[in-house]
Design a protein around this motif. Structure first.
Motif, mmCIF file in Angstrom:
data_model
loop_
_atom_site.group_PDB
_atom_site.id
_atom_site.type_symbol
_atom_site.label_atom_id
_atom_site.label_comp_id
_atom_site.label_asym_id
_atom_site.label_seq_id
_atom_site.Cartn_x
_atom_site.Cartn_y
_atom_site.Cartn_z
ATOM 1 N N LYS A 192 -4.986 -0.520 -0.719
ATOM 2 C CA LYS A 192 -5.431 0.492 0.235
ATOM 3 C C LYS A 192 -5.755 -0.206 1.540
ATOM 4 O O LYS A 192 -6.314 -1.300 1.535
ATOM 5 N N ALA A 193 -5.372 0.408 2.654
ATOM 6 C CA ALA A 193 -5.632 -0.217 3.949
ATOM 7 C C ALA A 193 -6.050 0.806 4.990
ATOM 8 O O ALA A 193 -5.519 1.911 5.027
ATOM 9 N N LYS A 194 -7.010 0.421 5.820
ATOM 10 C CA LYS A 194 -7.356 1.236 6.986
ATOM 11 C C LYS A 194 -6.345 0.992 8.103
ATOM 12 O O LYS A 194 -6.159 1.821 8.958
ATOM 13 N N TYR A 248 -6.710 7.298 3.377
ATOM 14 C CA TYR A 248 -6.195 6.000 3.822
ATOM 15 C C TYR A 248 -4.849 5.735 3.169
ATOM 16 O O TYR A 248 -4.523 6.260 2.113
ATOM 17 N N ASP A 249 -4.071 4.878 3.800
ATOM 18 C CA ASP A 249 -2.741 4.570 3.307
ATOM 19 C C ASP A 249 -2.810 3.717 2.048
ATOM 20 O O ASP A 249 -3.666 2.835 1.921
ATOM 21 N N ILE A 250 -1.898 3.991 1.141
ATOM 22 C CA ILE A 250 -1.830 3.329 -0.156
ATOM 23 C C ILE A 250 -0.434 2.735 -0.335
ATOM 24 O O ILE A 250 0.551 3.343 0.055
ATOM 25 N N LYS A 251 -0.380 1.561 -0.957
ATOM 26 C CA LYS A 251 0.897 0.960 -1.335
ATOM 27 C C LYS A 251 0.786 0.512 -2.781
ATOM 28 O O LYS A 251 -0.198 -0.104 -3.171
ATOM 29 N N LEU A 252 1.792 0.837 -3.565
ATOM 30 C CA LEU A 252 1.868 0.319 -4.928
ATOM 31 C C LEU A 252 2.506 -1.057 -4.859
ATOM 32 O O LEU A 252 3.504 -1.247 -4.166
ATOM 33 N N VAL A 253 1.914 -2.019 -5.541
ATOM 34 C CA VAL A 253 2.374 -3.406 -5.492
ATOM 35 C C VAL A 253 2.596 -3.925 -6.910
ATOM 36 O O VAL A 253 2.083 -3.351 -7.869
ATOM 37 N N PRO A 254 3.366 -5.020 -7.049
ATOM 38 C CA PRO A 254 3.644 -5.544 -8.390
ATOM 39 C C PRO A 254 2.397 -5.986 -9.157
ATOM 40 O O PRO A 254 2.344 -5.894 -10.370
ATOM 41 N N SER A 255 1.384 -6.491 -8.426
ATOM 42 C CA SER A 255 0.151 -6.938 -9.077
ATOM 43 C C SER A 255 -0.946 -7.056 -8.025
ATOM 44 O O SER A 255 -0.666 -7.119 -6.829
ATOM 45 N N SER A 256 -2.187 -7.108 -8.488
ATOM 46 C CA SER A 256 -3.285 -7.284 -7.536
ATOM 47 C C SER A 256 -3.230 -8.683 -6.914
ATOM 48 O O SER A 256 -3.577 -8.853 -5.751
ATOM 49 N N ARG A 257 -2.764 -9.667 -7.661
ATOM 50 C CA ARG A 257 -2.589 -11.020 -7.111
ATOM 51 C C ARG A 257 -1.612 -10.978 -5.943
ATOM 52 O O ARG A 257 -1.831 -11.580 -4.895
ATOM 53 N N ASP A 258 -0.521 -10.244 -6.094
ATOM 54 C CA ASP A 258 0.464 -10.079 -5.033
ATOM 55 C C ASP A 258 -0.168 -9.398 -3.820
ATOM 56 O O ASP A 258 0.065 -9.801 -2.682
ATOM 57 N N ALA A 259 -0.981 -8.377 -4.060
ATOM 58 C CA ALA A 259 -1.648 -7.664 -2.963
ATOM 59 C C ALA A 259 -2.570 -8.592 -2.188
ATOM 60 O O ALA A 259 -2.572 -8.591 -0.951
#
Length: 170
Positions: free
Chosen positions: A154-156, A15-26
């Motif tokens: 992570k997103a489908k 599955y596609d992954i993106k690194l983000v500044p924080s889990s709150r941001d995600a």
């Protein structure tokens, strides 16, 4: 960065992954892109989850939390107009298979909060692979850390990840 994303993507079955500044941001970035108005979260959760839900303009619905596992069952609250933010507290998985089945049955969106459960396995599958989305925190108090903090989304549905990438400029 690319190597990290490749490794993480393989853990999550491609599955596609993106690194983000924080889990709150995600959480916030996901919620502002989803049409459902209600977000079901555990009555016992990290305050940043509540903040992200409220900042996204969503209604919080609290699910009862077990005094033994600190996890919620969620089942009693799930309907077609909701997002379930299923948290695996302290690395202990919630009843994720039951929650995923109910979400699929009703059409609810399932986001797994894997802030402290990276590497936890339920019936041969990693937490974070049952839902439509998964969020992992890289905060210093979590299983995997990245100074000073960060997160993994992570997103489908790659369309949402692409939209986040385009609009946030990251």
């Amino acid at each position: 960065r690319r190597q990290c994303i490749k490794i993480l993507s393989s853990i999550f079955y491609g599955y596609d992954i993106k690194l983000v500044p924080s889990s709150r941001d995600a959480i916030y970035e996901l919620l502002i892109r989803l049409p459902q108005k209600k977000v079901i979260i555990p009555a016992y959760t990290c305050m940043v989850v509540n903040e992200a839900v409220l900042l996204a303009g969503k209604q919080i619905v609290f699910s009862k939390t077990s005094a033994k596992s600190f996890n919620s069952s969620y089942i009693e609250c799930i309907d077609s107009d909701c997002i379930v933010l299923a948290t695996h507290q302290y690395g202990l998985p919630c009843n994720i298979e039951e929650v995923a089945a109910k979400c699929k049955e009703t059409g609810a969106v399932l986001i797994e909060d894997c802030a402290t459960s990276l590497g936890t396995i339920v019936n041969g599958k990693y937490t974070g692979t049952f839902g439509d989305y998964a969020i992992i925190s890289l905060n210093a108090s979590k299983t995997l850390t990245a100074p000073p903090f960060g997160g993994i989304l992570k997103a489908k549905d790659n369309n949402i990840l692409n939209d986040i990438e385009e609009t946030s400029g990251r």
